[in-house]
Design a protein around this motif. Sequence first.
Motif, PDB file in Angstrom:
ATOM      1  N   LYS A 176     -23.265 -70.583  27.103  1.00 48.61           N
ATOM      2  CA  LYS A 176     -22.743 -69.898  25.930  1.00 48.61           C
ATOM      3  C   LYS A 176     -23.052 -68.397  25.963  1.00 48.61           C
ATOM      4  O   LYS A 176     -22.397 -67.602  25.327  1.00 48.61           O
ATOM      5  N   ALA A 177     -24.123 -68.053  26.712  1.00 49.65           N
ATOM      6  CA  ALA A 177     -24.683 -66.705  26.593  1.00 49.65           C
ATOM      7  C   ALA A 177     -23.657 -65.594  26.842  1.00 49.65           C
ATOM      8  O   ALA A 177     -23.602 -64.617  26.103  1.00 49.65           O
ATOM      9  N   HIS A 178     -22.843 -65.771  27.870  1.00 51.70           N
ATOM     10  CA  HIS A 178     -21.952 -64.665  28.225  1.00 51.70           C
ATOM     11  C   HIS A 178     -20.848 -64.438  27.206  1.00 51.70           C
ATOM     12  O   HIS A 178     -20.481 -63.307  26.911  1.00 51.70           O
ATOM     13  N   VAL A 179     -20.321 -65.533  26.676  1.00 52.37           N
ATOM     14  CA  VAL A 179     -19.256 -65.357  25.688  1.00 52.37           C
ATOM     15  C   VAL A 179     -19.847 -64.788  24.387  1.00 52.37           C
ATOM     16  O   VAL A 179     -19.213 -63.974  23.705  1.00 52.37           O
ATOM     17  N   LEU A 180     -21.086 -65.148  24.097  1.00 55.08           N
ATOM     18  CA  LEU A 180     -21.730 -64.577  22.905  1.00 55.08           C
ATOM     19  C   LEU A 180     -21.987 -63.085  23.109  1.00 55.08           C
ATOM     20  O   LEU A 180     -21.904 -62.286  22.184  1.00 55.08           O
ATOM     21  N   GLU A 181     -22.285 -62.743  24.335  1.00 57.28           N
ATOM     22  CA  GLU A 181     -22.494 -61.321  24.638  1.00 57.28           C
ATOM     23  C   GLU A 181     -21.199 -60.538  24.388  1.00 57.28           C
ATOM     24  O   GLU A 181     -21.221 -59.428  23.858  1.00 57.28           O
ATOM     25  N   MET A 182     -20.096 -61.136  24.757  1.00 56.17           N
ATOM     26  CA  MET A 182     -18.808 -60.479  24.531  1.00 56.17           C
ATOM     27  C   MET A 182     -18.546 -60.360  23.024  1.00 56.17           C
ATOM     28  O   MET A 182     -18.038 -59.340  22.555  1.00 56.17           O
ATOM     29  N   ALA A 183     -18.912 -61.398  22.277  1.00 55.85           N
ATOM     30  CA  ALA A 183     -18.741 -61.346  20.817  1.00 55.85           C
ATOM     31  C   ALA A 183     -19.619 -60.227  20.242  1.00 55.85           C
ATOM     32  O   ALA A 183     -19.216 -59.512  19.322  1.00 55.85           O
ATOM     33  N   GLU A 184     -20.791 -60.075  20.821  1.00 59.48           N
ATOM     34  CA  GLU A 184     -21.697 -59.006  20.380  1.00 59.48           C
ATOM     35  C   GLU A 184     -21.080 -57.631  20.591  1.00 59.48           C
ATOM     36  O   GLU A 184     -21.197 -56.739  19.750  1.00 59.48           O
ATOM     37  N   ILE A 185     -20.414 -57.490  21.718  1.00 59.46           N
ATOM     38  CA  ILE A 185     -19.763 -56.207  22.022  1.00 59.46           C
ATOM     39  C   ILE A 185     -18.685 -55.919  20.978  1.00 59.46           C
ATOM     40  O   ILE A 185     -18.569 -54.807  20.466  1.00 59.46           O
ATOM     41  N   ILE A 186     -17.910 -56.949  20.651  1.00 59.50           N
ATOM     42  CA  ILE A 186     -16.839 -56.772  19.653  1.00 59.50           C
ATOM     43  C   ILE A 186     -17.457 -56.414  18.305  1.00 59.50           C
ATOM     44  O   ILE A 186     -16.997 -55.512  17.606  1.00 59.50           O
TER      45      ILE A 186
END
Lengths: 615, 378
Positions: A176-186
């Motif tokens: 999950k970590a990488h997609v959450l990181e992308m959500a964090e960027i957004i």
Amino acid sequence: MVSVHGAQMDIENLRLVLATDVGSTTTKARLFKKMENGEYRFISSGEAPTTVEKPFEDVTVGLRNAIREIEELSGYKLLADSAETRIIMPFNGKDTGVDLYVSTSSAGGGLQMIVAGVVKTMTTESSERAALGAGAIIMDSLSIDDGIPLHKKIEKLRFLRPDMILLAGGTDGGTKAHVLEMAEIIRAAEPKPRFGISYSLPVVFAGNKLAAPDVENMLKEKFFVKVTENLRPVLEIENVEPARNIIHEIFMEHVMSHAPGYEKLVKLVSVPVMPTPAGEGKMIRTIAEAYDINVLGVGLGGATTNIYSVYENKFVRSVSANLGMSYSIGNVLKSAGINNIVRWLPFEISEEELYDRIGNKMIRPTTIPQTLEDLLIEHAIAREAIRLGFQHHKSLARELKGVHRERTISDVFEQEVKETYIDMKKINMIIGTGGLLSHTPRRQQAALILIDAFQAEGIVKLTVDSAFMMPHLGVLSTVHPKAALDVLEKDCLVRLGTVIVFSGLSEKNEVIGHVEVKTEDKSYEVEVKYGEISSIPIGLNKRANIQAKPEGNFDVGGGKGKTVTTNVEGGIVGIVIDGRGRPLALPEKFEERRASLLKWFNAVNAYPITGGEIA
Amino acid sequence: MSITYSTHAYTPGLRVSWCTTIRKERRLPLPGEILVKKGEEVSQDQIVARTQIPGEVQIVNAASLLEIEPEELTRYMTKKIGEKVEKDEIIAFRKGFFGLTTKQVRSPIKGKIEYFSTATGNISIRTEPTKIEIDAYIPGKILETLSNEAVVIETKAALIEGIFGIGGEKKGEVHVAVKEPLQEMLPENVNSSCKGKIIVGGATASFEAIKKAIDYGAKGLIVGGLAFKQIKEILGYEIGVAITGHESIPLTIILTEGFGKLEMAKKTFNILKTFEGYNASINGATQIRAGVIRPEIIIPIKKEECDEKEEILSGSIRPGTKVRIIRHPYFGCLGKVVDLPIEIDCVEAECSVRVAVIELQDGRRVKVPRANIELFDW
């Protein structure tokens, strides 16, 4: 009965249907009617400049003008006598009203999206295909592994004004970590929506289902989050339809309702407004399915070039947002280079003059060519716009070949770097649509543009949208597929004919093959010479048996030197035999090139050129 | 020839007016503070609204720096969400076994802790917001203020809409550098008096003249046309899509007619000549796609100088309407509509179109597609 805006509608009894496309330049209205034999036919059209901008800022002004033209031409009364635009519904069975009103739209820049995924060549690419297939223009795409430092990604995003974001990443049950990181960027970038700074920008999440609750929690404060099925639930499967459907839903409910000038249109239509390319794509898919063939399509518009392929049941749409025939015509010049445009012109023109004419078309996009020279210039640019658009398309139409190596992110997968899975020799039909291709003064011009721009190979049927109504039929097909197919068959698809291409190269004007064409009452034998093109007049609704025999190094789709026997359809242009070789090379020297171009144009009677001179 | 006319032929045109009421909206990119009141008189340079754009964000992968699992991050945070931090200040800290080793995370920037995630182990820090101010651009009266986002300023002014421009908002005195609208502006027409001015050329301007104008510190240039290729020479790159206004050039350039050497319409030239010495506000921003924006020249004038009886062009063409032809082979020609046959006609390119018959200024009558004319009061 179907539910339309909450009301029950008797779809079986649709008698008169109005469909419009609110394009970036022109609003096009089309009227379809159920005839006595139960078949639906196209009966009238009207067009007017789109009025999304000042001083009107109300698309219904242009809409009214386009519909009024239909009223004048058809005798039907469709508009109510009120200050506000209102379409009379239902049809009174005589001369007033319609039973259904549907619309597509690409004005105001169409649907503009940002897509984000984890691995560039995997989920981000799938997100791109999902967004493009839904009819969007991609403003930017981001991936964890795209090599852009985190703060730069945020910086890029924060000043963009999209209509929507599509976020994907991870297989179901995976990390999950990488997609959450992308959500964090957004979340950190907090881009604002293009229309209405006070409403929340929609984010569609189509990634790892285990990450969905966390993504929602992270973004819900600042965005309108909608979760849908993962578009890559497992590596080997791409499941883009659910994301596309959600995008369409949000386009209508959140984007269109906030776009200036659209509020009234949204209230007028019987079913949700669809992005124009989505309507167009839907119809191209319908054709491929109905005939069970591989199809290439191009929607050559004023601002963008959309390319569609349905190849072995895989549907891909690409959009080259800055390649078009009016607003972005300057960009075709910039991207293709002046020499690539000049190479299609059989007359001399100074570079300065050509630059000025193209520049003036860019700033006055609704003008049309009055002289033959101007028409040839536009057709040269069209060839280049499609060529460049198709180049881009091929980079998206490629196999999903993820090979699992290890569970780290940057280089987990290996994507086979193959340009495309599209084999031109296996394409059965090419369809052209958009103002320029639908309205060429002679259909032969459209046929040549499609052959040259796509560098068609093998044996391919050529068609164009007769009066630019694919988007209209696409949206109509969501309510009444039969009506859409009836009109498509009888009135929309113009059969230009079939082209037989001899692929290969030679250095001299030698004989490279023979073609035998037999109809019920006639037979033709053609000796095919390298560098030449010819046509056989097999007209509309006529079929012919052909035997194409290429010489040793040439190929008509069956392999080098192999004879192909098949039955083909004629058309307005007939059967075109293209012996110019592939890849198509034009002579370097102007005089030779001019002679070749004039010879090719005259061989299919494409332009009013007499005695080898431009009129 | 037919005498039946289409009643709703619509042809967009560019506005060129001796005097009109301008209402200019000055909008903040994000909601902020409005500094003026309704009814207040403002000057060109007065700041009317301001806002703050959120600062940049930097994300630090704290979990990896602390060598912990992301879900443990809360325990090691030394700053709270919303708390201010200095550059290099410790924001998370972990002591190893027996206190022998320590791991720490320092803020890479001065700002505030915006967010930390126990899913990714990241901490985001945002810098202080950036202040954005917008000025009135034109002098006039505040007609209205739109919540905390925009103000509308109203003034009487001469207005010329160009067809294409490059460069953003500029203000300066109008200076006519040529005698006739057909004249090309050459280096000898440019001198030190051009400093800070909006120069008016004629049909075009040579590259050398433009360069000289920049060297002398001119702020704007208005000409009938320029070669499309010349735009590339000025900017150093080609314009592909007609969306302009953000070019970083010292001289805002506005074309009133199009690309090429094109006589500036006499009315346009006469307005500029009449108001020579007046202060003008100009903007080269052009957007042909998605909400048309045309470059503008606004010359605020006194109420008593204003004759608002001038004919206002409506959105339709009919016999007698003054028009400009905007496509080859009559590009730039001015004339009057004599006939609008309703039947579809055919032009040289064999396009079947609705046409208009135009009587040109030299008396010739020509047939052109209706799409190739625009309303233009010459």
